[in-house]
Design an enzyme around this catalytic site. Structure first.
Site, PDB file in Angstrom:
ATOM      1  CD  GLU A   1      -3.006  -1.263   0.668  1.00 36.24           C
ATOM      2  OE1 GLU A   1      -3.359  -0.189   0.136  1.00 36.24           O
ATOM      3  OE2 GLU A   1      -3.680  -2.311   0.608  1.00 36.24           O
TER       4      GLU A   1
ATOM      5  CD  GLU B   1     -60.762 -19.152 -12.289  1.00 29.97           C
ATOM      6  OE1 GLU B   1     -61.536 -20.130 -12.410  1.00 29.97           O
ATOM      7  OE2 GLU B   1     -60.565 -18.569 -11.213  1.00 29.97           O
TER       8      GLU B   1
END
Length: 1477
Positions: free
Chosen positions: A329, A754
C-alpha cells in the site's frame, strides 16, 4: 586536450543535451551518445536526465500505456518486449512489458537459464492508481538507464522483470482523480461488472470442485491474470495498492475467518517478513508505521492480522504457484493528484529496486534426469518448510527464496527416486542465490489398465403409439376420482415408479382427510442443489375439479414417458415437481358432477372459502382472521421448500390470472369483491414483476387452443379477457388469496389458472379438457428453468443460506437455500442482480439472460466476508475505530473524545460543556466549516442521540461514529463532506443524563435487549410538569430554529416522521433509499416498543407543529442496547441512511428578498404553493434557503405592505438552485390607529388612554397522556372583564387568542370531563406573539361531586336496595294475583244416612257428620255469605258435574230451601245458573 578541459567540455555538452531533452522525449540515440567513461558529475547529470518522465506528471490512460510500451520496445528491442496478457470486460487490452537483458559473454552458453522472473503488478482495484504510475516509472527508468547505470545493468542481466501497470483498466477509466476514497457504490474499485478483482481469485481454503464451478463465472481480468501467473515461473512479485502505507504479506485469510487482529502465517513467514522489511525500511514514510489512522509495527503487517480477505491475488500466488508476492500500500489517498507523482516516485524508487534484488536470495538450480534432460514439476523440499514445496519449470529450473541459515534440501518427482537430502548453508552474500543441482534416477514401474465406457440407449416408441392413447403409453380412463379413488390411484403410481415418485401428506383437512402431494423427480425424496422446485395446487374449491383430474392425468403422462420422451425426461431430471391434487377434499365430497356454476362444496367443512383465508398484505377480515387447517398446511409446506413457480388450478372461467388479486382499500369496499361480469373500470394493481407475470400468463394462454382468444363464458358475456389473461385486482378483488400470499410471503411466483367455464363437468368431457390443457401445463413447468440461477458461496466455497437476491433494484426478494443455490425467474435481456447476505459485503452484477434456448443463465456468486477494514476503506474513510473493537463510552470518555475532536479540529468543531445554562444539561458538539464566520447562509441540522434514555447509549455511539466520519472526511477533503459543512451547521446532542443507570443494567446482564426505565426524556417532554432539562431542550429548539432534526430509536428499522406532508414523505423515501436495500428488521412487538413508537410519533407531530422542525427518527436495531461488538454492525447497516439525511441539504432553492431600493425585507416569508409549509427569511440579509426534493415548485414570496411574487422553480437532484434577489414592490396602505371604546364596566380596569396595545397567545391543550383535547374553552380569567377574549381548541388541541392586552394575565381552560386549569402569563412585547402556552388537564374522576370509587360503591348499594325492593313488590303482587286464581273449596256437614253408612264410612266424625271436599270456585263466580233466608234464592249449589254437563241457560233449578237434615247449607252463587242440591 587536457583531461580537465575534456571533462568540462563533456559536461557542457551534456547540460545542453539535458536542456533539449526537457522539451523532447528521450530516445535511444540520446542515451547511447553518453560516454561510459564520463566523469562522476556527468553521470549525476545523466541520472537526472533519464527521469525526465517526471517533468510533466500525469496519469496515462490505457491506450497511452500501450503506446509507451510499444515505444520502449521499439527503442530498446534487445531489452524490452511489449505484450498483452488478455482483455478486460470492456475489451481493453491488459498491457504488459518484459525487460530482460541479452546474455552477456560470461553466460552465453546458459543464456537466461536460471534467471529469475519477477513481476510488478498494480491497479487491480481501479481507483488505487499510484502504483500504476510507479510501475510505469520503474519500467521507463530501467529501460533508459540500462546503458548508463551499472546497478541497472546488473539487475537486468540477472533478472527478468515483467511490468503490468493496470490489471483493471475499466475501473481506472471510471475512477476520478483526487478522490482519496472509493466513489459511491465502489464505482471504479471493481471492474466494469462491479466485481472486486482482488476477491475473485481461487482461494487456498476452497474445495477443488468450487474452483471448477467458479471458473465458469470468473471475470476475464482475473482469468487472464491467473493464466499469466501460472504459465510463467515467477519467483517474486509486488502488487501495488492504495489507501494505506504498509507492506502486507500472506496469508490474507484464516480458517477461523476472524474479522481481523489474528495472524495467519505461511510456512515462509520469515522470508515474507524479510521481503516486507526490505521495502518498508527503505521507504521514508512506511517505516514509521503510523500513517492513515493505522499503526503497523515497522510498517509491515500480516494480511489476516490487518483484515480478513479471501480470494486475493497475493494468496493465490503463494498457494498455487512458486511466486512470493507482497501487497504494498503506497499512499493514504487512493487516487492522489498527479502533481504528487514525482514525490511518490522518489519515496518508492529505492525500496522497489531493493525488493527486486531479493529475487536472488536462497537457493536455485536445475533438476535433471541421468541423461541431463530437465524434469518439469519436480518438487524441491526444504526441511522445516515441507508444507510449501517449490516445483521446477519446464526447463527444470527452480528458485527457492530462503533467509540465512542451515537447511536440508532434497528433490522429488513422479516416476523418479527422490534425491538424497543435502545439508546446505544459506548466507545470501553478494545477493546471489546458492546453486544446488539435482539428478534423479527413474523408478521401474508398470502401469496398465483397461478402461471402457458402456453406452445405454432406450428405444424410442413410435410417434403413432405415443398418440394412440391420448399421449399416454397405456390405455387411460377419463373419469372423476373421489378421495378414496384418488388415494388408490396415487399409491399405484408410487408403487409402479418408486425411483421417480414420492407420495407424502402435508396435513389433514377439517374432516381428517390427508392432503396428498406427489413428488416427481429423477431422485425423488432427495433434493439436488441447483434444481428448481415447482408446484401445482388443484381443487382448492371443492367443486372446481378439472384441475384435480388434469393433474392426475399429467402424473400418469410424466411417469410413463420418462425415459421414452426426451422432453419429459429433461423435465423430470431438471425440475423437482410437486402436485397437490386436492387442497379441499372435504368440499369435493360435498360437490356433485354436472355442477356448472354452483357453490355446493366450494368451501371446506367449516364453510370457509380457502382462497379468502390466507394472510393478506392489505388487512384482515372475518374470512382470514382464523386460519383453516388446510390453509395452514399449505403455508407450512410452501415455506418449507424454495418453490420457484406455482399455479393454482381453478374452474368457472377460462383465463390465466396473475397478482395482485386485490387493492389496498378492497377490504373496505364489498363491491370490489363481486364478480359482476364487468371487468371494465376495475383498478389494476401490478406487482414489481408485472412484465414477468404477464409473460407467464401468456405462456399458458397461448399454449391453450382457445384461452388466448379471450372468449367469455356463457353466464358472463361481458368478461372478455384480452389474450386470455388478466390482473386479478382488475377482474374482481380476492382478499386473502393464495397467489398473492405466495408472492409476498413465500417469494414464489404463482398464477391462478381458470381451466374452464364449468366447475364440475361431466366425466365424458375430461378427454377434451386433457387435450386442451396438456401442452399449457407442460410449458408452464418448463418456465421454472428460465431466468438466472446459481449458487451463492463465500470466498472459501461455503454455501451461504438466506442470501437475498433481487433483480433490477426491486424490493421483491428470493433467498438462497441451505445449499446456497437460488433461482430467480427473469425475462430475456440485461439485468442487475443484487445479492445481500449477513456478514458479507453486498454484490451487484450485471448479466444478460439469452433470448433463445435455454432462456436462462447460470450466475454463481461469491461474496467476500464483510471484513470491517475493507468496508471502512470503502465507506468510512478507513476509520477502524468505528468498526473494530466497538464499545459503549462512559460519559467522561465521551466528553473527552468530543473535547479532543475540538482541540484537533478547531477550525470546524466547537464543544459545549458547562459553558452556558443549556450545556449544563446537554453537552453538544457543533460542526461547520469556518467557525466564527457568519452562519446566516447555512442550514441548521440537529442530531440527538435519542429521546429515550434506554436507547441513548446506542444512539451516542452511532453519533460519535458519524462525527468521526465527518471530521476525517473534511481532513481528506472529501467533496460531499466539505460541501456539507460549508453549507450547514450540525449540532450533535448526546444524551448523558441517565446513561449510568442504563449502563449499570447492561453491565449486570449484557443479554438484556430492552432495558426499561421510568420517566424517560421523551415522556418528560410530554409531561406538563416543569423539568429543567425538558424546558432547556424546548427553549433550544425554539431559539435555534433548526431546519431538520434526526434522532435514533430502536425496536424496528422504520423511519418515523410527521405524516401528511408530501415534501417530508419524499424526504423520507430519499433517506431510506440505499444502494443495497437490506431487508427490514423483523423485530418482535412488545408493549414497551409499541409505546416508544407511539410517543415518537406524537413528538414528531408536536415538534413540527410548535417549532416547525421536521424530526426524522431512524430505527437502528431491534435491541435498544445491543452488545458491544454489535455496534459496528448497526453502524454499517445505517450509515447510508444517515448520509442520505445529511445529503438533503444538497437539493433545494435559495435566494434574497429585497424591496425596490435594494434593502432587505426581513419580515418577508416564502410559501410553497399547494403546500402548507411557510418559511421566514433570515433577520439580517433577508435570505431564504429551503431543502426541497426534486420537483417543480411555485414559490410565493410575500412581505407586509408589499405585493407578493410567485416564482416557478424546477429543483434538480443534488443542486441548490440560486434564484438570486427577488424584489417586492410596495403598495400604499391607509394607515391609522385602532381605538377601542371602553365600556363603563371596563373603565375601572383599563387605562384612560384610548389606544390599547395588544398581542396574541397560542398554545395547545393536552390531557395527562398528552393526547389533544378538542373543544376546550380557553379564556382570559383575570383581570376581570376580559372573559370575552376566549376561543376553543381544534381537533389537534391547538388554540389561538387574539387581541389579548399586555400585562399579567391568567388564562383558564375548561373542558368536559376534565378539571379546569389556569396559568399566569406575562405579556410585555406587542411585536412578539406568545407561543406554546401548553395546558395539561387532569381527567375529572368525580361524579355528582363524589369520587368515582365512592360513587360506584354508593350507586351499587342503591341499585341492590332498589332491586331487592322491586323483587319484594313483585312477589307480593304476584302472590295476590295468584291467590285470587286459586280454587276455593266449600265444605259442608252432610246428614247421617243410617247406621250402615256410619259404620262403613271411615271418615265419619263423632257427631255422625262427614266433611266432604267440594268443587272449586270457577272464574266468574263470587262468594256470597249466607245472611238470611231472603237471599237464599240467589244462592246456588254448584259443582263440577254441572259445569261439565253444560246445562242450558234457560233451565231454572229448583230452590232448595233446606236439606233433609234440617241443617243450614252455605251455597255458591253462579250468575245465571242455579241447581237444586
Amino acid at each position: 586536450m587536457p583531461p580537465a578541459l575534456a571533462s568540462s567540455y563533456v559536461l557542457v555538452i551534456l547540460k545542453c543535451i539535458c536542456l533539449v531533452l526537457t522539451i523532447a522525449s528521450p530516445t535511444a540515440s540520446s542515451v547511447n551518445s553518453i560516454s561510459s567513461d564520463s566523469s562522476e558529475n556527468a553521470q549525476v547529470e545523466v541520472v537526472e536526465e533519464t527521469e525526465n518522465f517526471l517533468s510533466n506528471p500525469h496519469y496515462l490512460n490505457n491506450d497511452e500505456i500501450g503506446q509507451l510500451f510499444k515505444q520502449i520496445g521499439g527503442d530498446y528491442p534487445h531489452l524490452a518486449q511489449a505484450y498483452s496478457i488478455g482483455r478486460s470486460s470492456q475489451g481493453r487490452p491488459l498491457h504488459a512489458l518484459a525487460l530482460n537483458a541479452p546474455p552477456t559473454p560470461d553466460n552465453e552458453k546458459t543464456g537466461d537459464l536460471l534467471r529469475p522472473m519477477v513481476k510488478l503488478v498494480a491497479n487491480i482495484q481501479g481507483d488505487e492508481t499510484l502504483g500504476r504510475q510507479i510501475v510505469l516509472y520503474m519500467a521507463e527508468y530501467l529501460a533508459t538507464s540500462y546503458d548508463i547505470d551499472t546497478d541497472v545493468q546488473k539487475l537486468l542481466n540477472t533478472t527478468e522483470i515483467h511490468f503490468l501497470p493496470s490489471c483493471n483498466p475499466d475501473g481506472f477509466a471510471a475512477a476520478q482523480e483526487g478522490h482519496c476514497e472509493s466513489l459511491p457504490n465502489y464505482v471504479g474499485r471493481g471492474n466494469a461488472a462491479g466485481v472486486d478483482l482482488n476477491r475473485d481469485f481461487p482461494d487456498r481454503l476452497q474445495q477443488p470442485h468450487v474452483h471448477q464451478l467458479r471458473a465458469q463465472t470468473r471475470q476475464p481480468e482475473t482469468a487472464a491474470l491467473a493464466e499469466w501467473i501460472v504459465s510463467k515461473p515467477f519467483v517474486l512479485s509486488a502488487n501495488f495498492h492504495g489507501g494505506a502505507v504498509v507492506a502486507s504479506y500472506p496469508y490474507d485469510n484464516s480458517i477461523a475467518h476472524n474479522e481481523c487482529c489474528e495472524e495467519s502465517l505461511t510456512p515462509d513467514d520469515r522470508v515474507f517478513k524479510q521481503l516486507a522489511h526490505t521495502y518498508s525500511d527503505n521507504h521514508p514514510i512506511m517505516r514509521r508505521g503510523n500513517n492513515c489512522n493505522d499503526t503497523f509495527n515497522g510498517g509491515i503487517t500480516n494480511g489476516a492480522n490487518w483484515y480478513e480477505l479471501s480470494g486475493g491475488m497475493q494468496d493465490f500466488n503463494y498457494a498455487f504457484t512458486n511466486c512470493f508476492e507482497l501487497t504494498i500500500e503506497l499512499s493514504c489517498c487512493k487516487f492522489p493528484l498527479a502533481s504528487t507523482l514525482p514525490t511518490e516516485w522518489q519515496r518508492n524508487k529505492r525500496p522497489l529496486l531493493e525488493l527486486l534484488r531479493q529475487a536472488h536470495i536462497g537457493i536455485k538450480g536445475l533438476v535433471e534426469d541421468r541423461n541431463g534432460y530437465p524434469i518439469a514439476d519436480a518438487s524441491i523440499i526444504v526441511s522445516g518448510l515441507e508444507d510449501k514445496p517449490i516445483t521446477t519449470s519446464k526447463r527444470g529450473e527452480y528458485w527457492r527464496l530462503l533467509t540465512p541459515g542451515i537447511y536440508s534440501v532434497y528433490a522429488a518427482a513422479f516416476g523418479y527416486q527422490s534425491s538424497t537430502p543435502q545439508e546446505i548453508r544459506v548466507t545470501n552474500n553478494n545477493a546471489e542465490a546458492l546453486r544446488i543441482d539435482f539428478k534423479l534416477l527413474p523408478l521401474e514401474t508398470k502401469y496398465d489398465g483397461n478402461y471402457h465406457k458402456v453406452k445405454v440407449e432406450r428405444a424410442e416408441p413410435a410417434e403413432e403409439r405415443k398418440e394412440k392413447f391420448d399421449g399416454f403409453l397405456t390405455p387411460t380412463e377419463f373419469e372423476h376420482h373421489n378421495f378414496t379413488a384418488m388415494e388408490s390411484f396415487l399409491r399405484k403410481i408410487t408403487a409402479s415408479y418408486p425411483s421417480i415418485t414420492r407420495l407424502y401428506s402435508i396435513g389433514k383437512s377439517v374432516e381428517g382427510r390427508d392432503l396428498w402431494v406427489l413428488e416427481i423427480f429423477a431422485t425423488a425424496g432427495r433434493p439436488v442443489p441447483g434444481v428448481p422446485e415447482f408446484k401445482y395446487v388443484a381443487n382448492m374449491h371443492g367443486n372446481e375439479v378439472v384441475g384435480k383430474e388434469m393433474l392426475l392425468l399429467l402424473t400418469k403422462y410424466l411417469v410413463e414417458r420418462f425415459g421414452n420422451d426426451e422432453r419429459v425426461t429433461r423435465m423430470v431430471n431438471n425440475t423437482r415437481m410437486h402436485f397437490l391434487y386436492s387442497m379441499n377434499p372435504d368440499g369435493y365430497e360435498m360437490s356433485h358432477e354436472g355442477d356448472r356454476t354452483g357453490s355446493a362444496g366450494r368451501a371446506n367443512a367449516h364453510g370457509i372459502d380457502l382462497n379468502r383465508n390466507f394472510p393478506d398484505q392489505y388487512g384482515t377480515d372475518k374470512f382470514n382472521n382464523i386460519t383453516e387447517p388446510e390453509v395452514e398446511a399449505v403455508m407450512n409446506w410452501t415455506l418449507s421448500l424454495p418453490f420457484v413457480l406455482s399455479a393454482n388450478l381453478h374452474g368457472g372461467s377460462l383465463v390465466a390470472n396473475y397478482p395482485y388479486d386485490d387493492n389496498e382499500n378492497d377490504f373496505n369496499d364489498p363491491y370490489s369483491r363481486l364478480r359482476d361480469g364487468n371487468i371494465n373500470g376495475r383498478k389494476l394493481n401490478p406487482t414489481e414483476d408485472h412484465a414477468l407475470f404477464r409473460h407467464l400468463a401468456l405462456v399458458y394462454s397461448r399454449a391453450h387452443p382457445t384461452m388466448h382468444l379471450g372468449q367469455p363464458c356463457e353466464l358472463f358475456r361481458s368478461e372478455v379477457f384480452e389474450e386470455g389473461i388478466t390482473n386479478g385486482a382488475q377482474w374482481y378483488s380476492v382478499t386473502g388469496g393464495m397467489q398473492d400470499w405466495n408472492y409476498v410471503r413465500a417469494g414464489c411466483l404463482e398464477l391462478t389458472i381458470e381451466m374452464g367455464c364449468d366447475k364440475f363437468p361431466m366425466a365424458n368431457e375430461l378427454r377434451k379438457y386433457w387435450h386442451e390443457h396438456r401442452e399449457p401445463l407442460l410449458q408452464f413447468i418448463e418456465q421454472a428453468n428460465h431466468g438466472i440461477h446459481g449458487f451463492v458461496r463465500s470466498s472459501i466455497g461455503t454455501p451461504i443460506a438466506g442470501a437475498v437476491i433481487r433483480l433490477d433494484g426491486a424490493n421483491h426478494s428470493i433467498y438462497s437455500t441451505p445449499y446456497g443455490d437460488y433461482w430467480k425467474l427473469a425475462l430475456p435481456g440485461q439485468h442487475n442482480v443484487t445479492v445481500v447476505a449477513d456478514d458479507f459485503a453486498p454484490l451487484r452484477v450485471e448479466v444478460e439472460v439469452p433470448d433463445a434456448e435455454p432462456f436462462g443463465m447460470r450466475l454463481d456468486v461469491t461474496l467476500m466476508r464483510d471484513d470491517p477494514q475493507h468496508w471502512a476503506s470503502a465507506n468510512d474513510f478507513r476509520i477502524i475505530e468505528n468498526v473494530v473493537n466497538t464499545r459503549y463510552h462512559t460519559n467522561p470518555e465521551l466528553r473527552e473524545r468530543l473535547a479532543e475532536l475540538e482541540n484537533q479540529n478547531g477550525q470546524i468543531a466547537t464543544f459545549g460543556y458547562a459553558d452556558n445554562e443549556f450545556s449544563r444539561y446537554f453537552n453538544y458538539l457543533k460542526l461547520t466549516s469556518d467557525i466564527g464566520e457568519p452562519e446566516e447562509h447555512k442550514f441548521k441540522l440537529l442530531v440527538i442521540s435519542s429521546l429515550f434514555d434506554t436507547a441513548a447509549p446506542l444512539g451516542r455511539e452511532i453519533m460519535l461514529n458519524l462525527i468521526r466520519h465527518l471530521v476525517e472526511g473534511y481532513k481528506l477533503k472529501d467533496t460531499a463532506v466539505t460541501d456539507l459543512l460549508k453549507h450547514s451547521i450540525i449540532y450533535f446532542l448526546p444524551q448523558t443524563q441517565k446513561f449510568d443507570e442504563v449502563f449499570q443494567i447492561y453491565n449486570a446482564n449484557n443479554s438484556v435487549c430492552d432495558p426499561v426505565l421510568a420517566d424517560e426524556l421523551a415522556e418528560r417532554i410530554l409531561n406538563p410538569e416543569l423539568e429543567p432539562a425538558r424546558d432547556m431542550l424546548l427553549q433550544f429548539l425554539h431559539s435555534e430554529r433548526f431546519d431538520m432534526m434526526l434522532t435514533f430509536s430502536a425496536g424496528n428499522s422504520e423511519l418515523i416522521y410527521p405524516k401528511g406532508e408530501p415534501i417530508l414523505e419524499k424526504f423520507a423515501h430519499g433517506i431510506q433509499r440505499t444502494e443495497f436495500n437490506y431487508s427490514p428488521l423483523q423485530c418482535s412487538s412488545t408493549s414497551s416498543r409499541q409505546m416508544h413508537q407511539e410517543v415518537t410519533e406524537r413528538l414528531s407531530n408536536l415538534f413540527y407543529k410548535l417549532y416547525n422542525v421536521p424530526m426524522f427518527t431512524l430505527g437502528l436495531s431491534c435491541c435498544r442496547l445491543p452488545t458491544h461488538h454489535e455496534i459496528a454492525s448497526v453502524w454499517r447497516t445505517n450509515i447510508e441512511k444517515i448520509k442520505n439525511f445529511l445529503a438533503l441539504t444538497q437539493t433545494g432553492v435559495n435566494g434574497l428578498v429585497q424591496n425596490d431600493k435594494g434593502q432587505p425585507l426581513r419580515e418577508a416569508f416564502v410559501r410553497l404553493l399547494e403546500h402548507p409549509m411557510v418559511y421566514n427569511v433570515t433577520k439580517n440579509a433577508a435570505r431564504f434557503q429551503l431543502m426541497l426534493p426534486k420537483g417543480l415548485y411555485g414559490l410565493e414570496v410575500s412581505a407586509p405592505n408589499y405585493e407578493s411574487r410567485v416564482v416557478k422553480i424546477e429543483v434538480q437532484q443534488g443542486q441548490q438552485i440560486d434564484v438570486g434577489t427577488i424584489r417586492l414592490h410596495a403598495f400604499t396602505l391607509i394607515r391609522g390607529e385602532v381605538t377601542e371604546i371602553q365600556s363603563k364596566k371596563n373603565n375601572d380596569l383599563t387605562s384612560a388612554t384610548t389606544t390599547v396595545t395588544k398581542t396574541s397567545v397560542t398554545g395547545i391543550v393536552l390531557d395527562n397522556d398528552n393526547h389533544p383535547i378538542r373543544n376546550a374553552k380557553v379564556s382570559v380569567f383575570k383581570p376581570a372583564g376580559l372573559t370575552h377574549v376566549r376561543n376553543f381548541t381544534n381537533s389537534l388541541g391547538e388554540y389561538r387568542l387574539s387581541a389579548v392586552p399586555l400585562g399579567i394575565l391568567t388564562l383558564k381552560v375548561e373542558a368536559p370531563r376534565h378539571f379546569e386549569a389556569t396559568q399566569v402569563v406575562h405579556l410585555v412585547d406587542p411585536t412578539l406573539p406568545t407561543k406554546n402556552v401548553i395546558f395539561h388537564l387532569k381527567i375529572n374522576e368525580h361524579v355528582f361531586g363524589l369520587p368515582r370509587f365512592l360513587f360506584i360503591i354508593m350507586a351499587s348499594i342503591l341499585i341492590i336496595v332498589g332491586v331487592v325492593i322491586c323483587v319484594l313488590c313483585a312477589q307480593f303482587w304476584f302472590y295476590k294475583r295468584h291467590r285470587g286464581n286459586k280454587p276455593y273449596y266449600n265444605f259442608s256437614l252432610l246428614p247421617q244416612k243410617g247406621k250402615e253408612q256410619f259404620e262403613l264410612d271411615d271418615d265419619a266424625g263423632d257427631d255422625g257428620e262427614t266433611e266432604l271436599f267440594r268443587s272449586p270456585i270457577k272464574r266468574g263466580m263470587t262468594i256470597q255469605p249466607y245472611f238470611d233466608e231472603e237471599n237464599l234464592e240467589h244462592i246456588l249449589h254448584t259443582d263440577d258435574d254441572t259445569d261439565d254437563n253444560g246445562m242450558d241457560d234457560d233451565m231454572q233449578p229448583e230452590l232448595d230451601v233446606a236439606d233433609e237434615s234440617g241443617d243450614e247449607i252455605v251455597m255458591l252463587h253462579n250468575h245465571g245458573n242455579r241447581r237444586r242440591h
